[in-house]
Motif scaffolding. Structure first.
Motif, PDB file in Angstrom:
ATOM      1  N   ALA A 186       2.520   1.606  -3.422  1.00  0.00           N
ATOM      2  CA  ALA A 186       1.518   1.913  -4.460  1.00  0.00           C
ATOM      3  C   ALA A 186       1.063   3.368  -4.341  1.00  0.00           C
ATOM      4  N   VAL A 229       1.243   5.985  -7.373  1.00  0.00           N
ATOM      5  CA  VAL A 229       0.067   6.719  -7.860  1.00  0.00           C
ATOM      6  C   VAL A 229       0.364   8.220  -7.876  1.00  0.00           C
ATOM      7  N   LEU A 278      -5.506  -1.282  -9.115  1.00  0.00           N
ATOM      8  CA  LEU A 278      -4.360  -0.459  -9.532  1.00  0.00           C
ATOM      9  C   LEU A 278      -4.116  -0.485 -11.042  1.00  0.00           C
ATOM     10  N   GLN A 325       0.832  -1.209   0.000  1.00  0.00           N
ATOM     11  CA  GLN A 325       0.000   0.000   0.000  1.00  0.00           C
ATOM     12  C   GLN A 325       0.871   1.266   0.000  1.00  0.00           C
TER      13      GLN A 325
END
Ligand SMILES: NC(=O)c1ccc[n+]([C@@H]2O[C@H](COP(=O)([O-])OP(=O)(O)OC[C@H]3O[C@@H](n4cnc5c(N)ncnc54)[C@H](O)[C@@H]3O)[C@@H](O)[C@H]2O)c1
Length: 252
Positions: A125, A129, A173, A122
């Motif tokens: 990611a 992002v 994702l 997490q």
């Protein structure tokens, strides 16, 4: 070089499969951050990558602690400004009959293998992002995440969880350009499997369960990780890639 200019974070990168992946990615041009809990072995692994001409840093930390995970990600960002590839490799495996597994042992497996994979996945990611250029995340599962092995119910459950976590991450994702795949190795020669490999009485019958008739080597998993990290797998996400000498396909 297939990872030229890429930045890779590899948890549990100072030993076994993680160390082989770090060396392989380094040789393919990636800058490597390896994490683990033991400073000395981490620094040794970093020195080996540098001797081969690669660029690497060591970050001490425990994947089950959110504060340590935040520090890992921050340190890589401070060093190189980005993370392109994550290998969520850190894990433990202790054997115990189902009827004897203690609550503490169950919780440790869940915290390191499953929660650790979630926390690091997490945190990385979120950074991918923010940067908006996608990335590749590889979660280290096992054939034990696809079928049950006796005396490893807690381990099996974490690896089954990692496979579904991989698919869930991949689903959400993918529109953001981040691919998430799992690797499912069979028996690989590391300190995790040393007790069985060093016991000829147990190893002989075990090898009969593997059609290729031998255990795998960490660099054979590193080759598969390189495939998932690189553009060679650019249309793959949510996949659990089995690398096991054929063990999983054998009924008897
Ligand atoms: N060896 C095999 O046969 C095999 C098969 C399938 C899957 N796997 C998986 O591959 C991964 C690596 O295993 P290995 O065989 O190389 O074992 P290993 O014991 O050699 O390496 C495990 C690594 O994880 C690190 N680690 C453990 N707990 C940690 C924690 N709380 N925080 C940070 N780092 C931690 C260790 O320091 C070590 O670097 C594991 O996820 C394991 O489940 C191994």
């Amino acid at each position: 070089m297939r990872l030229s200019g890429k930045i890779a974070l590899i948890t549990g990168g100072s030993a076994g499969i993680g160390k082989a992946i770090a060396a392989r990615f380094g040789a393919e041009g990636a800058c490597i951050a390896i994490t683990g809990r033991d400073k000395e072995t981490l620094e040794q692994a970093v020195a080996e990558i540098k001797e081969q001409g690669g660029d690497a840093i060591a970050i001490c930390g425990d994947v089950q602690r959110a504060a340590d995970v935040a520090n890992m990600v921050r340190t890589v960002q401070d060093q190189w400004g980005t993370i392109d590839v994550l290998v969520n490799n850190a894990g433990i495996c202790r054997t115990s009959p189902f009827l004897d597994i203690s609550e503490e042992d169950w919780e440790q497996h869940m915290a390191i293998n499953l929660k650790g994979t979630f926390l690091v996945g997490q945190a990385v990611a979120r950074e991918m992002v923010k940067r908006g250029q996608g990335g590749s995340i590889i979660n280290m599962s096992s054939v034990n995440g696809l079928a049950a092995e006796a005396d490893q119910a807690h381990y099996n459950a974490t690896k089954g969880g990692i496979n579904l976590l991989t698919m869930s991450m991949a689903l959400e994702l993918a529109p953001l350009g981040i691919r998430v795949n799992a690797l499912c190795p069979g028996m690989i020669e590391t300190r995790l499997t040393k007790p069985l490999i060093d016991n000829p009485v147990a190893l002989g019958p075990y090898l009969h369960t593997i059609p290729m008739g031998r255990v795998g080597q960490p660099d054979e998993i590193a080759d598969a990780a390189l495939f998932l990290a690189s553009g060679d797998s650019r249309y793959m996400t949510g996949h659990c890639l089995v690398v096991d000498g054929g063990q999983f396909i054998k009924l008897s």
